[in-house]
Design a protein around this motif. Structure first.
Motif, PDB file in Angstrom:
ATOM      1  N   GLY A 285       7.661  -4.145  -0.426  1.00 54.71           N
ATOM      2  CA  GLY A 285       6.559  -3.194  -0.501  1.00 54.71           C
ATOM      3  C   GLY A 285       6.766  -2.149  -1.583  1.00 54.71           C
ATOM      4  O   GLY A 285       5.806  -1.700  -2.221  1.00 54.71           O
ATOM      5  N   LEU A 286       8.009  -1.750  -1.804  1.00 53.53           N
ATOM      6  CA  LEU A 286       8.317  -0.812  -2.881  1.00 53.53           C
ATOM      7  C   LEU A 286       8.339  -1.493  -4.241  1.00 53.53           C
ATOM      8  O   LEU A 286       8.051  -0.873  -5.267  1.00 53.53           O
ATOM      9  CB  LEU A 286       9.676  -0.151  -2.626  1.00 53.53           C
ATOM     10  CG  LEU A 286       9.745   0.860  -1.487  1.00 53.53           C
ATOM     11  CD1 LEU A 286      11.198   1.197  -1.159  1.00 53.53           C
ATOM     12  CD2 LEU A 286       8.970   2.119  -1.844  1.00 53.53           C
ATOM     13  N   PHE A 287       8.660  -2.776  -4.258  1.00 49.69           N
ATOM     14  CA  PHE A 287       8.872  -3.486  -5.520  1.00 49.69           C
ATOM     15  C   PHE A 287       7.584  -4.071  -6.092  1.00 49.69           C
ATOM     16  O   PHE A 287       7.195  -3.796  -7.226  1.00 49.69           O
ATOM     17  CB  PHE A 287       9.902  -4.598  -5.295  1.00 49.69           C
ATOM     18  CG  PHE A 287      10.304  -5.343  -6.533  1.00 49.69           C
ATOM     19  CD1 PHE A 287      11.512  -5.083  -7.150  1.00 49.69           C
ATOM     20  CD2 PHE A 287       9.486  -6.324  -7.080  1.00 49.69           C
ATOM     21  CE1 PHE A 287      11.892  -5.771  -8.287  1.00 49.69           C
ATOM     22  CE2 PHE A 287       9.848  -7.018  -8.215  1.00 49.69           C
ATOM     23  CZ  PHE A 287      11.058  -6.747  -8.825  1.00 49.69           C
ATOM     24  N   LYS A 288       6.902  -4.893  -5.304  1.00 50.58           N
ATOM     25  CA  LYS A 288       5.892  -5.795  -5.833  1.00 50.58           C
ATOM     26  C   LYS A 288       4.685  -5.101  -6.457  1.00 50.58           C
ATOM     27  O   LYS A 288       4.321  -5.411  -7.595  1.00 50.58           O
ATOM     28  CB  LYS A 288       5.462  -6.766  -4.725  1.00 50.58           C
ATOM     29  CG  LYS A 288       4.447  -7.802  -5.175  1.00 50.58           C
ATOM     30  CD  LYS A 288       5.010  -8.720  -6.238  1.00 50.58           C
ATOM     31  CE  LYS A 288       4.001  -9.781  -6.629  1.00 50.58           C
ATOM     32  NZ  LYS A 288       4.395 -10.506  -7.848  1.00 50.58           N
TER      33      LYS A 288
ATOM     34  N   LEU B 119      13.757  -6.003   6.513  1.00 51.49           N
ATOM     35  CA  LEU B 119      14.313  -5.391   5.307  1.00 51.49           C
ATOM     36  C   LEU B 119      13.636  -5.935   4.053  1.00 51.49           C
ATOM     37  O   LEU B 119      13.298  -5.185   3.124  1.00 51.49           O
ATOM     38  CB  LEU B 119      15.820  -5.640   5.242  1.00 51.49           C
ATOM     39  CG  LEU B 119      16.686  -4.809   6.189  1.00 51.49           C
ATOM     40  CD1 LEU B 119      18.090  -5.417   6.303  1.00 51.49           C
ATOM     41  CD2 LEU B 119      16.782  -3.363   5.705  1.00 51.49           C
ATOM     42  N   VAL B 120      13.442  -7.248   4.006  1.00 51.30           N
ATOM     43  CA  VAL B 120      12.777  -7.855   2.847  1.00 51.30           C
ATOM     44  C   VAL B 120      11.353  -7.314   2.711  1.00 51.30           C
ATOM     45  O   VAL B 120      10.900  -6.987   1.599  1.00 51.30           O
ATOM     46  CB  VAL B 120      12.771  -9.392   2.972  1.00 51.30           C
ATOM     47  CG1 VAL B 120      11.932 -10.016   1.856  1.00 51.30           C
ATOM     48  CG2 VAL B 120      14.186  -9.944   2.928  1.00 51.30           C
ATOM     49  N   ILE B 121      10.654  -7.192   3.824  1.00 48.21           N
ATOM     50  CA  ILE B 121       9.274  -6.712   3.805  1.00 48.21           C
ATOM     51  C   ILE B 121       9.191  -5.292   3.263  1.00 48.21           C
ATOM     52  O   ILE B 121       8.380  -4.988   2.372  1.00 48.21           O
ATOM     53  CB  ILE B 121       8.681  -6.796   5.219  1.00 48.21           C
ATOM     54  CG1 ILE B 121       8.413  -8.267   5.589  1.00 48.21           C
ATOM     55  CG2 ILE B 121       7.406  -5.968   5.343  1.00 48.21           C
ATOM     56  CD1 ILE B 121       8.179  -8.481   7.073  1.00 48.21           C
TER      57      ILE B 121
ATOM     58  N   ILE C  57       0.840  -1.199   0.000  1.00 49.15           N
ATOM     59  CA  ILE C  57       0.000   0.000   0.000  1.00 49.15           C
ATOM     60  C   ILE C  57       0.870   1.243   0.000  1.00 49.15           C
ATOM     61  O   ILE C  57       0.677   2.169  -0.782  1.00 49.15           O
ATOM     62  CB  ILE C  57      -0.901   0.026   1.239  1.00 49.15           C
ATOM     63  CG1 ILE C  57      -1.743  -1.231   1.286  1.00 49.15           C
ATOM     64  CG2 ILE C  57      -1.772   1.261   1.267  1.00 49.15           C
ATOM     65  CD1 ILE C  57      -2.347  -1.443   2.631  1.00 49.15           C
ATOM     66  N   PHE C  58       1.874   1.253   0.883  1.00 52.33           N
ATOM     67  CA  PHE C  58       2.751   2.414   0.980  1.00 52.33           C
ATOM     68  C   PHE C  58       3.665   2.505  -0.241  1.00 52.33           C
ATOM     69  O   PHE C  58       3.943   3.596  -0.732  1.00 52.33           O
ATOM     70  CB  PHE C  58       3.566   2.327   2.269  1.00 52.33           C
ATOM     71  CG  PHE C  58       2.715   2.208   3.497  1.00 52.33           C
ATOM     72  CD1 PHE C  58       2.022   3.307   3.987  1.00 52.33           C
ATOM     73  CD2 PHE C  58       2.571   0.995   4.159  1.00 52.33           C
ATOM     74  CE1 PHE C  58       1.225   3.201   5.114  1.00 52.33           C
ATOM     75  CE2 PHE C  58       1.770   0.878   5.280  1.00 52.33           C
ATOM     76  CZ  PHE C  58       1.090   1.985   5.762  1.00 52.33           C
ATOM     77  N   GLY C  59       4.099   1.343  -0.734  1.00 49.28           N
ATOM     78  CA  GLY C  59       4.926   1.352  -1.931  1.00 49.28           C
ATOM     79  C   GLY C  59       4.173   1.893  -3.136  1.00 49.28           C
ATOM     80  O   GLY C  59       4.728   2.634  -3.956  1.00 49.28           O
TER      81      GLY C  59
END
Length: 502
Positions: free
Chosen positions: A131-134, A125-127, A81-83
């Protein structure tokens, strides 16, 4: 180019075509392939690693492992959502994808460190990176097509093949590494899995970095937002977000996280409705239809995500994996069954949808979702049969019920998931496509966290038994089947709300 045009609401560049689709689709295909390789390498191994590393193989650790896996899965999708908002409003899709990939790679290598706190930090970090990527790479697929381009659904299905190609290769390669690569204890071998995931994420980053020029500006920041200082501010936000996600994983617990996700879902729904009201009644109806589909999507993924927890524990402890010549089928390889089925079924299904569309017979979006829920439920029906009728003297069921469950869930996933990505790009308010895609992934997040709670209930305090598995999977079948039938019955109402979108 404005974000509105990027979202596919207006004109798109005249791309060169490859196999009937815009050439950049195949670049995004491979970028997603390597990201999904990294994600599914961690997904199959994470809960098993926690039990092996921190509980020395004691089944009593299954509850905490399930809780962490559920919360990790939930937050992976919730941060979308934020990404999506960051891409829509601040730095554009391309920059969000590149920054997210770099953060994810750092997290995957951190997970290798044999310490609970470092494990949770790496997952945080992965999460944040995912969030920015997916959501943004999925949004970019929709931006390659005009809103009324009939190839859009089929383009998403092909893109979904990239997702599942990575998901297929990851358990095979890393499952072999964990089982046979060294003679060290299993918890040490899992670290090779996380290392391979980190390398895969670096490959994803490089693939997009060198291929992004083919997008011809699509996904770049909106006019007036090109200042690179915005990227610095987003990076500062990432640094602040990681400790927060760490605390959510380590302190709040799955039950508390469910309340937080629920409030977040209400907030996103409110923002989408407010934006729709600025347009007209048709846009409002479409947002309402999208939110109804999101609710049913929660149920699908609540049970689908058992693949990382209860299905793994079932495979490890209650399935006869002895094959020819004394060879034992690795636990992780079960999770290649589903993506293999998708790779085999997606092309003919794409052809079938296209043929039905030409005759005006293609099922509508809600009907496809209803079929997806029913097929998911049928997978649990197979497990119910195995656990109630096929237990041998050693308390094991045959190989085939679990494999069949994965195949039937795959049939449901193909009816639902790629269609859902396309649905969002067609029903979302034009200015909030990224946020809407984040809302789609938030529905997966709610389902993911519920999956961890359900898996923990099935395992109980002492670990999964045949009786507890049968009880949990029976509940799963009846809820999925009932929801699927209900959605098929109300499909005409939802179709009217969609005003011609199919």
């Amino acid at each position: 180019m404005s974000q509105t045009l990027d979202a596919g609401a207006g004109d798109v560049p005249d791309y060169p075509q490859l196999l009937g689709h815009p050439r950049p689709l195949w670049m995004l295909f491979m970028t997603e392939f390597w990201e999904r390789f990294a994600f599914y390498s961690v997904s199959w191994a994470l809960a098993l690693y926690i039990v092996a590393q921190f509980y020395h193989g004691d089944a009593a650790g299954q509850g905490w492992a399930s809780s962490i896996f559920g919360a990790y899965t939930a937050l992976i999708y919730a941060t979308g959502i934020f990404g999506g908002w960051v891409a829509d409003k601040l730095i554009g899709y391309q920059r969000s994808i590149l920054l997210g990939a770099a953060v994810m790679a750092a997290g995957l290598f951190t997970i290798m460190l044999p310490d609970r706190q470092m494990l949770l930090l790496g997952l945080a970090l992965v999460i944040v990176g995912d969030g920015l990527f997916k959501p943004n790479i999925s949004s970019m697929v929709g931006q390659l097509y005009g809103r009324d381009d009939p190839r859009r659904d089929r383009g998403f299905t092909l893109f979904y093949m990239g997702i599942n190609a990575g998901a297929f290769v990851a358990p095979l390669l890393t499952g072999w590494m964990a089982s046979y690569f060294t003679s060290t204890p299993l918890e040490q071998n899992y670290k090779l899995v996380f290392a391979a995931a980190g390398v895969g994420m670096l490959l994803s980053l490089l693939w997009f970095w060198f291929g992004r020029r083919s997008l011809r500006g699509v996904g770049r920041p909106a006019a007036g937002s090109e200042n690179r200082l915005r990227v610095v501010w987003v990076l500062i936000g990432v640094v602040m977000a990681v400790p927060l996600v760490y605390l959510l994983l380590s302190r709040i617990g799955a039950a508390g996280l469910q309340w937080l996700l629920g409030l977040l879902f209400v907030g996103v729904a409110t923002m989408l409705v407010v934006e729709a009201l600025r347009h007209d009644r048709i846009q409002l109806d479409r947002v309402i239809a999208m939110l109804i589909i999101f609710a049913f999507n929660v149920l699908f993924w609540m049970f689908y995500f058992q693949l990382g927890t209860s299905f793994n524990f079932l495979a490890e402890n209650l399935v006869d994996r002895q094959m020819f010549g004394g060879w034992v089928f690795p636990v992780g390889w079960f999770q290649s069954v589903s993506p293999l089925a998708i790779l085999l079924l997606a092309p003919p299904l794409t052809v079938i949808w296209g043929a039905l569309a030409r005759r005006g017979l293609e099922p509508s979006i809600p009907r496809k979702f209803g079929l997806g829920l029913v097929f998911n439920g049928l997978g649990f029906l197979g497990l119910m049969y195995g656990l109630s009728r096929l237990l041998d003297v050693h308390g094991l069921i045959p190989f085939w019920p679990l494999a069949l469950c994965y195949v039937l869930q795959t049939a449901g996933e193909l009816c639902l998931s790629p269609i859902g990505l396309s649905m969002v790009t067609k029903l979302a308010p034009p200015r909030l496509v990224g946020l809407s895609m984040g809302g789609w992934f938030l529905s997966l997040a709610v389902g993911g966290n519920l999956s961890g709670l359900l898996a923990g209930r099935i395992s109980g305090e002492s670990g999964m038994t045949a009786a507890s598995a049968l009880s949990g999977f029976t509940f799963s079948f009846w809820l999925l089947a009932g929801a699927g039938v209900l959605l098929l019955l109300i499909a005409p109402l939802i179709n009217r709300l969609m005003h011609g979108v199919r």
